[in-house]
Design an enzyme around this catalytic site. Structure first.
Site, mmCIF file in Angstrom:
data_model
loop_
_atom_site.group_PDB
_atom_site.id
_atom_site.type_symbol
_atom_site.label_atom_id
_atom_site.label_comp_id
_atom_site.label_asym_id
_atom_site.label_seq_id
_atom_site.Cartn_x
_atom_site.Cartn_y
_atom_site.Cartn_z
ATOM 1 N N GLU A 282 56.311 77.064 55.538
ATOM 2 C CA GLU A 282 55.045 76.233 55.655
ATOM 3 C C GLU A 282 54.307 76.521 54.122
ATOM 4 O OE1 GLU A 282 54.120 74.082 57.801
ATOM 5 O OE2 GLU A 282 55.975 74.998 58.892
ATOM 6 N N TRP A 285 56.340 74.393 51.949
ATOM 7 C CA TRP A 285 55.731 72.784 52.039
ATOM 8 C C TRP A 285 54.712 72.701 51.046
ATOM 9 C CZ3 TRP A 285 57.509 68.450 53.856
ATOM 10 C CH2 TRP A 285 58.526 68.352 54.929
ATOM 11 N N TRP A 314 48.778 45.939 57.357
ATOM 12 C CA TRP A 314 47.633 46.891 57.890
ATOM 13 C C TRP A 314 46.745 45.961 58.479
ATOM 14 C CZ3 TRP A 314 49.727 51.529 58.320
ATOM 15 C CH2 TRP A 314 50.559 52.116 57.290
ATOM 16 N N ASN A 349 47.431 71.807 62.782
ATOM 17 C CA ASN A 349 48.603 71.015 62.133
ATOM 18 C C ASN A 349 49.206 70.125 62.943
ATOM 19 O OD1 ASN A 349 50.414 70.521 59.746
ATOM 20 N ND2 ASN A 349 52.167 71.334 61.138
ATOM 21 N N TRP A 367 46.941 54.410 55.785
ATOM 22 C CA TRP A 367 46.930 55.632 55.784
ATOM 23 C C TRP A 367 45.790 56.280 54.874
ATOM 24 C CZ3 TRP A 367 47.711 57.998 51.091
ATOM 25 C CH2 TRP A 367 48.425 57.337 49.870
ATOM 26 N N TRP A 390 49.802 62.809 55.096
ATOM 27 C CA TRP A 390 49.536 61.163 55.393
ATOM 28 C C TRP A 390 50.735 60.440 55.230
ATOM 29 C CZ3 TRP A 390 46.189 59.260 58.774
ATOM 30 C CH2 TRP A 390 45.167 59.968 59.261
#
Ligand SMILES: Cc1cc2nc3c(=O)[nH]c(=O)nc-3n(C[C@H](O)[C@H](O)[C@H](O)COP(=O)(O)OP(=O)(O)OC[C@H]3O[C@@H](n4cnc5c(N)ncnc54)[C@H](O)[C@@H]3O)c2cc1C
Length: 508
Positions: A282, A285, A314, A349, A367, A390
């Site tokens: 993590e 990341w 969208w 998360n 997004w 996102w």
């Protein structure tokens, strides 16, 4: 000995998102510089309400920053370092302001931690352009951006090979933190609390101060890291570190996190099956998204990473977006998660992934709307992680969930909140509804299920929304062909043993 030694040279530490005294390279370098040149050290922090408003910084995060900056002022005073908390209208105003400040206090060198975002980098270039001698450290990451590259010398676009390379490099460099400097002068009187003149909301649930943050880190590493992999996906379990707020404003450094992790799980970097590996991942990341922001500055400007996503039409229905923001979609896990965010400034998360997927795929809302809403609410708001999360969820990112994978918010609820403990915490309306009915939402007529409660009916049918999402998002079809090419290329580069991971990563 010679004349240069008789001239005092003073140093300035410019605090931004590195609000700590331990393991702070800029502070250590400033103290060393001042000691070598018989000078003094000052510190500065800029309060920039207009800039924060432009960046949609959450009021809860601003309150947290205010409290930590005031704590920092007290601890700096003990080292003999005064902290000036100055107002600045915007980043554009800073070069002139800083240059004036430096001249006034006869400061020769300014030390600061680099920030990966585009506006922040532009600001720093302008400061240097204004003649300020600014030395930047890259300590916001363990390994500096642009130092973890593929064989072609480029930034990775897929996480797994990035993480592998990150570990290969990290294995070879000692991960050591820097001690807090010794006092540089006599202690100063304890400074008065300075209030920031901007909209804030109470962050008192999160204690400030490095002692509190470090204690939380040590306790997590000692008691929870070994179970992290098994418990991290269940929002009703307190199984993650909840350190993101501290990392986001730099009360903790990523290096401190890894050092403490290694003290409990020494093989986390070298062994895949180490109990500490999952949590290490993590943190990697976090590094991946920061490196991406530096390698691809367009990400800071809200661009789709995958240009094919520019074709997506969208729906952007404002009423539906509002229902999502307020936790009124009629999907219990999505709504409980949004209310957790609205009430506490933090979201688990797993739920960030579920809610982001629901907004972008079920409701087909851009997004960027969701990313902005998260920024306005999160205590741990961080452009790199938020943008990365996102774009991953929407399928528009470089290492993204494919457009055809749509989280099912009902089975996610069944799987990750099996006892209903999480949803009941945030949805008191469902107190009297039987759990099995909530988990079996799919086989009930939507209107009937919550008929005796104040709870909303589902805003859209899951099956219908899934089919619609796949049709609309298939604008990115060529993107998945591209992912296949990247996969094939990575397999060639790193050897066939990683092909299974890559398959999982790209195709789930
Ligand atoms: C849509 C979406 C938006 C997000 N926005 C943010 C954000 O604004 N700020 C933020 O810090 N994180 C963000 N994340 C990542 C992640 O959800 C949070 O970092 C995590 O939930 C924080 O809880 P924790 O400290 O208990 O994490 P742990 O599980 O204990 O992880 C330890 C640390 O690793 C880092 N980390 C963990 N997961 C990720 C990840 N997926 N990406 C990047 N870093 C990670 C965080 O710094 C975290 O504190 C987002 C994820 C998604 C899917």
């Amino acid at each position: 000995m010679n004349s240069t030694h008789s001239i005092s040279r003073h140093a300035l530490v410019w605090f931004r998102h590195d609000l700590r005294l331990d393991d702070n390279q800029s502070l250590v370098a400033a103290c060393q510089y001042a000691a070598e040149h018989q000078g003094l050290v000052r510190a500065i922090f800029f309060v920039t309400p207009e800039q924060w408003a432009l960046h949609d910084t959450a009021p809860i995060q601003l309150d947290f920053i205010e409290r930590q900056v005031n704590q920092l002022a007290i601890e700096l005073a003990e080292l003999g370092i005064p902290l000036d908390i100055c107002h600045s209208d915007s980043f554009e105003a800073m070069p002139a302001q800083l240059s004036q400040y430096v001249n006034y206090w006869q400061i020769s060198k300014v030390f600061a931690t680099s920030e990966p975002e585009c506006n922040e980098q532009r600001r720093d270039h302008a400061v240097i352009g204004a003649g300020v001698d600014l030395e930047l450290s890259q300590q916001h990451c363990v390994l500096a951006p642009l130092s973890v590259l593929n064989l072609a010398g480029e930034m990775y676009k897929v996480f797994t090979p990035f993480a592998k390379k990150w570990r290969e490099i990290a294995k070879q460099v000692p991960i050591q933190t820097l001690a807090r400097p010794e006092p540089i002068a006599a202690p100063l009187p304890s400074p008065k609390y300075v209030e920031f003149n901007c909209a804030k909301s109470c962050s008192h649930h999160w204690p400030v101060g490095e002692l509190a943050a470090q204690a939380k880190l040590r306790q997590f590493a000692k008691d929870k890291v070994a179970d992290y992999q098994a418990s991290r996906d269940f929002p009703a379990i307190d199984g993650t570190s909840q350190l993101s707020a501290y990392l986001a404003i730099g009360i903790l450094s990523p290096r401190q996190c890894i050092q403490v992790l290694l003290s409990h799980s020494p093989d986390a970097i070298v062994h895949d099956d180490s109990p500490g590996r999952c949590w290490l991942n993590e943190l990697v990341w976090r590094e991946f998204y920061r490196h991406l922001l530096v390698a691809f500055p367009k990400l800071s400007k809200s661009a789709n990473f995958n240009a094919l996503a520019d074709q997506i039409k969208w729906r952007n229905n404002k009423q539906e977006f509002q229902a999502w923001c307020e936790g009124r979609t009629g999907y219990p896990l999505v709504d409980a998660a949004m209310r957790q965010l609205n009430q506490t400034g933090w979201m688990h998360n797993r739920l960030r992934m579920v809610t982001a997927s629901f907004l972008t795929k079920h409701l087909l809302v851009d997004w960027r709307w969701g990313e902005r809403y998260f920024r306005q609410k999160l205590i741990d708001g961080d452009l790199a992680a938020n943008n990365g999360g996102w774009q991953w969820s929407a399928g528009t990112g470089c290492d993204a969930q494919p457009y055809f994978r749509v989280f099912n918010p009902i089975s996610q609820c069944e799987k990750f909140d099996p006892t209903g403990a999480f949803i009941r915490t945030y949805l008191p309306e469902l107190e009297s509804v039987e759990l099995k009915l909530i988990h079996k939402l799919k086989i009930h007529s939507q209107a009937q299920l919550f008929v005796d409660t104040d709870y909303a009916s589902p805003i859209v049918d899951h099956k219908f929304a899934r089919t619609r999402a796949i049709a609309v998002l298939s604008a990115m079809k060529k993107g998945s062909a591209k992912a296949l090419q990247v996969k094939a290329q990575q397999v060639r580069q790193v050897g066939s043993d990683s092909s299974v991971d890559l398959d999982k990563e790209i195709f789930g």
